[in-house]
Design a protein around this motif. Structure first.
Motif, PDB file in Angstrom:
ATOM      1  N   GLU A  10       0.840  -1.204   0.000  1.00 32.74           N
ATOM      2  CA  GLU A  10       0.000   0.000   0.000  1.00 32.74           C
ATOM      3  C   GLU A  10       0.869   1.246   0.000  1.00 32.74           C
ATOM      4  OE1 GLU A  10      -3.922   1.845   2.207  1.00 32.74           O
ATOM      5  OE2 GLU A  10      -3.010   0.018   3.002  1.00 32.74           O
ATOM      6  N   THR A  11       0.488   2.205  -0.814  1.00 31.05           N
ATOM      7  CA  THR A  11       1.298   3.406  -1.013  1.00 31.05           C
ATOM      8  C   THR A  11       0.973   4.499   0.001  1.00 31.05           C
ATOM      9  OG1 THR A  11      -0.230   4.539  -2.492  1.00 31.05           O
ATOM     10  CG2 THR A  11       1.267   2.912  -3.494  1.00 31.05           C
ATOM     11  N   ASP A  12       1.758   5.574  -0.096  1.00 30.21           N
ATOM     12  CA  ASP A  12       1.513   6.777   0.701  1.00 30.21           C
ATOM     13  C   ASP A  12       0.421   7.651   0.090  1.00 30.21           C
ATOM     14  OD1 ASP A  12       3.538   6.254   2.570  1.00 30.21           O
ATOM     15  OD2 ASP A  12       5.067   7.196   1.316  1.00 30.21           O
ATOM     16  N   ALA A  13      -0.050   7.316  -1.092  1.00 24.21           N
ATOM     17  CA  ALA A  13      -1.052   8.130  -1.777  1.00 24.21           C
ATOM     18  C   ALA A  13      -2.362   8.137  -0.998  1.00 24.21           C
ATOM     19  CB  ALA A  13      -1.289   7.591  -3.185  1.00 24.21           C
ATOM     20  N   ALA A  14      -3.058   9.233  -1.085  1.00 21.76           N
ATOM     21  CA  ALA A  14      -4.366   9.350  -0.426  1.00 21.76           C
ATOM     22  C   ALA A  14      -5.319   8.317  -1.018  1.00 21.76           C
ATOM     23  CB  ALA A  14      -4.920  10.755  -0.618  1.00 21.76           C
ATOM     24  N   PRO A  15      -6.179   7.746  -0.197  1.00 21.15           N
ATOM     25  CA  PRO A  15      -7.164   6.784  -0.715  1.00 21.15           C
ATOM     26  C   PRO A  15      -7.996   7.426  -1.836  1.00 21.15           C
ATOM     27  CG  PRO A  15      -7.163   6.780   1.683  1.00 21.15           C
ATOM     28  CD  PRO A  15      -6.304   7.937   1.254  1.00 21.15           C
ATOM     29  N   GLY A  16      -8.234   6.663  -2.894  1.00 23.88           N
ATOM     30  CA  GLY A  16      -9.048   7.139  -3.996  1.00 23.88           C
ATOM     31  C   GLY A  16      -8.317   7.996  -5.010  1.00 23.88           C
ATOM     32  N   LEU A  17      -6.989   8.117  -4.879  1.00 24.92           N
ATOM     33  CA  LEU A  17      -6.203   8.936  -5.794  1.00 24.92           C
ATOM     34  C   LEU A  17      -5.795   8.118  -7.016  1.00 24.92           C
ATOM     35  CD1 LEU A  17      -4.886  11.842  -5.802  1.00 24.92           C
ATOM     36  CD2 LEU A  17      -2.770  10.662  -5.194  1.00 24.92           C
ATOM     37  N   CYS A  18      -5.883   8.709  -8.186  1.00 26.69           N
ATOM     38  CA  CYS A  18      -5.403   8.078  -9.416  1.00 26.69           C
ATOM     39  C   CYS A  18      -3.897   8.306  -9.493  1.00 26.69           C
ATOM     40  CB  CYS A  18      -6.106   8.697 -10.627  1.00 26.69           C
ATOM     41  SG  CYS A  18      -5.486   8.071 -12.201  1.00 26.69           S
ATOM     42  N   TYR A  19      -3.122   7.247  -9.494  1.00 26.39           N
ATOM     43  CA  TYR A  19      -1.659   7.393  -9.522  1.00 26.39           C
ATOM     44  C   TYR A  19      -0.985   6.325 -10.373  1.00 26.39           C
ATOM     45  CZ  TYR A  19      -1.854   3.861  -5.781  1.00 26.39           C
ATOM     46  OH  TYR A  19      -2.105   2.729  -5.047  1.00 26.39           O
ATOM     47  N   GLY A  20      -1.576   5.931 -11.468  1.00 25.19           N
ATOM     48  CA  GLY A  20      -0.996   4.886 -12.319  1.00 25.19           C
ATOM     49  C   GLY A  20       0.480   5.041 -12.598  1.00 25.19           C
ATOM     50  N   ALA A  21       0.852   6.050 -13.385  1.00 24.19           N
ATOM     51  CA  ALA A  21       2.248   6.270 -13.764  1.00 24.19           C
ATOM     52  C   ALA A  21       2.978   7.210 -12.814  1.00 24.19           C
ATOM     53  CB  ALA A  21       2.323   6.831 -15.188  1.00 24.19           C
ATOM     54  N   THR A  22       2.259   7.752 -11.845  1.00 26.29           N
ATOM     55  CA  THR A  22       2.876   8.647 -10.864  1.00 26.29           C
ATOM     56  C   THR A  22       3.726   7.825  -9.910  1.00 26.29           C
ATOM     57  OG1 THR A  22       0.991  10.146 -11.033  1.00 26.29           O
ATOM     58  CG2 THR A  22       2.399  10.387  -9.102  1.00 26.29           C
ATOM     59  N   ASP A  23       4.912   8.306  -9.623  1.00 26.32           N
ATOM     60  CA  ASP A  23       5.857   7.548  -8.798  1.00 26.32           C
ATOM     61  C   ASP A  23       5.647   7.862  -7.315  1.00 26.32           C
ATOM     62  OD1 ASP A  23       7.781   5.642  -8.516  1.00 26.32           O
ATOM     63  OD2 ASP A  23       9.435   6.879  -9.214  1.00 26.32           O
ATOM     64  N   VAL A  24       4.647   7.238  -6.728  1.00 26.67           N
ATOM     65  CA  VAL A  24       4.349   7.448  -5.315  1.00 26.67           C
ATOM     66  C   VAL A  24       5.167   6.500  -4.447  1.00 26.67           C
ATOM     67  CG1 VAL A  24       2.027   8.334  -5.749  1.00 26.67           C
ATOM     68  CG2 VAL A  24       2.351   5.886  -5.394  1.00 26.67           C
ATOM     69  N   GLY A  25       5.369   6.887  -3.200  1.00 26.15           N
ATOM     70  CA  GLY A  25       6.162   6.081  -2.277  1.00 26.15           C
ATOM     71  C   GLY A  25       5.320   5.084  -1.497  1.00 26.15           C
ATOM     72  N   VAL A  26       6.020   4.225  -0.787  1.00 32.43           N
ATOM     73  CA  VAL A  26       5.427   3.206   0.074  1.00 32.43           C
ATOM     74  C   VAL A  26       6.181   3.234   1.392  1.00 32.43           C
ATOM     75  CG1 VAL A  26       5.094   0.705   0.381  1.00 32.43           C
ATOM     76  CG2 VAL A  26       4.770   1.726  -1.869  1.00 32.43           C
ATOM     77  N   PRO A  27       5.484   3.156   2.524  1.00 29.39           N
ATOM     78  CA  PRO A  27       6.203   3.073   3.794  1.00 29.39           C
ATOM     79  C   PRO A  27       7.159   1.871   3.797  1.00 29.39           C
ATOM     80  CG  PRO A  27       3.848   3.415   4.167  1.00 29.39           C
ATOM     81  CD  PRO A  27       4.032   3.141   2.708  1.00 29.39           C
ATOM     82  N   ALA A  28       8.377   2.089   4.262  1.00 34.06           N
ATOM     83  CA  ALA A  28       9.401   1.032   4.243  1.00 34.06           C
ATOM     84  C   ALA A  28       8.933  -0.231   4.965  1.00 34.06           C
ATOM     85  CB  ALA A  28      10.698   1.548   4.851  1.00 34.06           C
ATOM     86  N   GLY A  29       8.243  -0.065   6.069  1.00 38.40           N
ATOM     87  CA  GLY A  29       7.766  -1.235   6.818  1.00 38.40           C
ATOM     88  C   GLY A  29       6.788  -2.067   6.012  1.00 38.40           C
ATOM     89  N   ALA A  30       5.949  -1.408   5.225  1.00 37.63           N
ATOM     90  CA  ALA A  30       4.975  -2.131   4.399  1.00 37.63           C
ATOM     91  C   ALA A  30       5.688  -2.919   3.309  1.00 37.63           C
ATOM     92  CB  ALA A  30       3.967  -1.152   3.806  1.00 37.63           C
ATOM     93  N   THR A  31       6.688  -2.312   2.694  1.00 33.89           N
ATOM     94  CA  THR A  31       7.461  -2.995   1.659  1.00 33.89           C
ATOM     95  C   THR A  31       8.164  -4.217   2.234  1.00 33.89           C
ATOM     96  OG1 THR A  31       7.754  -1.019   0.311  1.00 33.89           O
ATOM     97  CG2 THR A  31       9.435  -2.722   0.086  1.00 33.89           C
ATOM     98  N   LEU A  32       8.782  -4.066   3.380  1.00 32.42           N
ATOM     99  CA  LEU A  32       9.488  -5.186   3.996  1.00 32.42           C
ATOM    100  C   LEU A  32       8.525  -6.310   4.386  1.00 32.42           C
ATOM    101  CD1 LEU A  32      12.222  -6.251   4.771  1.00 32.42           C
ATOM    102  CD2 LEU A  32      11.996  -5.110   6.978  1.00 32.42           C
ATOM    103  N   ALA A  33       7.337  -5.959   4.859  1.00 31.29           N
ATOM    104  CA  ALA A  33       6.349  -6.985   5.222  1.00 31.29           C
ATOM    105  C   ALA A  33       5.950  -7.810   4.000  1.00 31.29           C
ATOM    106  CB  ALA A  33       5.123  -6.328   5.856  1.00 31.29           C
ATOM    107  N   VAL A  34       5.723  -7.160   2.872  1.00 37.02           N
ATOM    108  CA  VAL A  34       5.379  -7.897   1.648  1.00 37.02           C
ATOM    109  C   VAL A  34       6.565  -8.747   1.200  1.00 37.02           C
ATOM    110  CG1 VAL A  34       4.717  -7.708  -0.786  1.00 37.02           C
ATOM    111  CG2 VAL A  34       3.628  -6.225   0.919  1.00 37.02           C
TER     112      VAL A  34
END
Length: 183
Positions: A10-34
């Motif tokens: 899950e990204t840092d983007a606000a819920p409901g935001l369109c961000y297909g090609a936009t380079d949004v971040g992800v919390p490091a802890g979430a990435t490591l969990a996946v």
């Protein structure tokens, strides 16, 4: 032959935001969990291809750190669809007329007025899928929900989607791992 499809966390983007090609971040802890949840499922020594967008690249790097036996490489064909002028806007703010204009010409219409057409998206995803099948090797893709849906269609032999109702609509959770098997 197997292809594991892994969606980014899950990204840092606000819920409901369109961000297909936009380079949004992800919390490091979430990435490591996946990464921790996925790494044990993957066979030794396979290629791990990933979208170059940060949300996927960071997950691929995390998996590669945990599994140094994997061959990690970026593949631009695995990036999410470009939604043009809709990028960075809440989906709810997109006028129904804009959305309908795209879905009425779903294959060739440009998302967000100047983004990517579904036909082009299917072509580039299909090129990566065909290359994987021709390799005869198991692989894993760290990618996006749109690419995962495109692969579902490609696996069923669908190369072009002319009607928006044909596009897979079931939710794909963040961090989901799907397995595609080809004989």
């Amino acid at each position: 032959m197997k292809l594991w499809l892994v969606r980014h966390a899950e990204t840092d983007a606000a819920p409901g935001l369109c961000y297909g090609a936009t380079d949004v971040g992800v919390p490091a802890g979430a990435t490591l969990a996946v990464a921790n949840a996925v790494m044990a499922r993957l066979p030794a020594g396979i290629v791990l291809a990933h979208s170059p967008l940060r949300r996927c690249a960071e997950l691929a790097q995390a998996i590669g750190t945990l599994r140094p036996d994997l061959v990690v490489r970026a593949d631009v064909r695995l990036a999410e669809m470009d939604f043009g002028a809709w990028e960075g806007r809440p989906w709810s703010s997109i006028a129904r007329t804009e959305f309908d204009a795209w879905t009425c010409n779903f294959a060739e219409g440009l998302a967000g007025g100047h983004g990517e057409s579904t036909a082009r998206f299917m072509e580039r995803t299909g090129a990566a899928f065909d290359e994987w099948r021709a390799s005869g090797q198991d692989a894993v893709w760290v990618t996006h929900a749109g690419v995962m849906r495109a692969v579902q269609l490609l696996h069923r032999g669908v190369r072009r989607v002319d009607d928006a109702t044909q596009w897979p609509s079931e939710p794909i959770d963040y961090g989901a791992c799907q397995l595609i098997e080809c004989g």
